[in-house]
Scaffold this motif. Structure first.
Motif, PDB file in Angstrom:
ATOM      1  N   GLU A 100     -17.847  68.223  16.972  1.00  0.00           N
ATOM      2  CA  GLU A 100     -16.776  68.200  17.968  1.00  0.00           C
ATOM      3  C   GLU A 100     -16.983  69.284  19.022  1.00  0.00           C
ATOM      4  O   GLU A 100     -16.774  69.050  20.217  1.00  0.00           O
ATOM      5  N   THR A 101     -17.391  70.461  18.567  1.00  0.00           N
ATOM      6  CA  THR A 101     -17.649  71.572  19.494  1.00  0.00           C
ATOM      7  C   THR A 101     -18.800  71.230  20.429  1.00  0.00           C
ATOM      8  O   THR A 101     -18.718  71.468  21.640  1.00  0.00           O
ATOM      9  N   ARG A 102     -19.876  70.667  19.876  1.00  0.00           N
ATOM     10  CA  ARG A 102     -21.024  70.274  20.694  1.00  0.00           C
ATOM     11  C   ARG A 102     -20.615  69.242  21.738  1.00  0.00           C
ATOM     12  O   ARG A 102     -20.981  69.339  22.909  1.00  0.00           O
ATOM     13  N   ALA A 103     -19.818  68.264  21.336  1.00  0.00           N
ATOM     14  CA  ALA A 103     -19.371  67.230  22.272  1.00  0.00           C
ATOM     15  C   ALA A 103     -18.503  67.829  23.383  1.00  0.00           C
ATOM     16  O   ALA A 103     -18.667  67.495  24.560  1.00  0.00           O
ATOM     17  N   ALA A 104     -17.600  68.733  23.011  1.00  0.00           N
ATOM     18  CA  ALA A 104     -16.735  69.371  24.010  1.00  0.00           C
ATOM     19  C   ALA A 104     -17.557  70.235  24.971  1.00  0.00           C
ATOM     20  O   ALA A 104     -17.341  70.203  26.190  1.00  0.00           O
ATOM     21  N   LEU A 105     -18.498  70.992  24.439  1.00  0.00           N
ATOM     22  CA  LEU A 105     -19.346  71.816  25.292  1.00  0.00           C
ATOM     23  C   LEU A 105     -20.190  70.957  26.225  1.00  0.00           C
ATOM     24  O   LEU A 105     -20.321  71.264  27.417  1.00  0.00           O
ATOM     25  N   SER A 106     -20.745  69.900  25.701  1.00  0.00           N
ATOM     26  CA  SER A 106     -21.569  69.007  26.527  1.00  0.00           C
ATOM     27  C   SER A 106     -20.746  68.399  27.654  1.00  0.00           C
ATOM     28  O   SER A 106     -21.209  68.311  28.800  1.00  0.00           O
ATOM     29  N   GLU A 107     -19.529  68.005  27.345  1.00  0.00           N
ATOM     30  CA  GLU A 107     -18.643  67.433  28.365  1.00  0.00           C
ATOM     31  C   GLU A 107     -18.320  68.471  29.443  1.00  0.00           C
ATOM     32  O   GLU A 107     -18.368  68.173  30.642  1.00  0.00           O
ATOM     33  N   ASN A 108     -18.026  69.699  29.018  1.00  0.00           N
ATOM     34  CA  ASN A 108     -17.711  70.757  29.982  1.00  0.00           C
ATOM     35  C   ASN A 108     -18.926  71.130  30.821  1.00  0.00           C
ATOM     36  O   ASN A 108     -18.794  71.410  32.016  1.00  0.00           O
ATOM     37  N   ILE A 109     -20.088  71.134  30.221  1.00  0.00           N
ATOM     38  CA  ILE A 109     -21.313  71.435  30.956  1.00  0.00           C
ATOM     39  C   ILE A 109     -21.565  70.358  32.010  1.00  0.00           C
ATOM     40  O   ILE A 109     -21.916  70.664  33.148  1.00  0.00           O
TER      41      ILE A 109
END
Length: 97
Positions: free
Chosen positions: A52-61
């Motif tokens: 979930e953290t990876r997905a959120a970070l990827s979206e923000n990036i």
């Protein structure tokens, strides 16, 4: 307040450089937050949190890259607008009356 189109161009260039560096952040996230798994007590329940953290970070990036690119483009348009306005005003003021 005076606006220098060259300063806007410099800022636009910096924004576009930022957008191009976002790929490094994305690669870092993928490298360090992908494939975390294990059978130990430490890993129980953490896999989904990391995903979930990876997905959120990827979206923000991705959003950061889009915003930096769009902002750079708009800053370039603003610089060009100021140049055109200055040229128009100079031409209007140089006409005989």
């Amino acid at each position: 307040m005076d606006v220098e189109p060259e300063d806007l161009d410099k800022f636009a260039k910096r924004l576009k450089e930022l957008a191009s560096q976002v790929g490094d952040a994305s690669a870092y996230v993928e490298k360090h937050l992908s494939g975390i798994s294990g059978d130990g007590i430490l890993f129980v329940g953490i896999e989904s949190t990391v995903a979930e953290t990876r997905a959120a970070l990827s979206e923000n990036i991705d959003k950061l890259q889009q915003l930096a690119t769009a902002s750079g483009d708009e800053m370039t348009r603003a610089a060009n607008h100021y140049r055109l306005t200055e040229q128009t005003n100079t031409a209007a003021n140089s006409k005989p009356r």
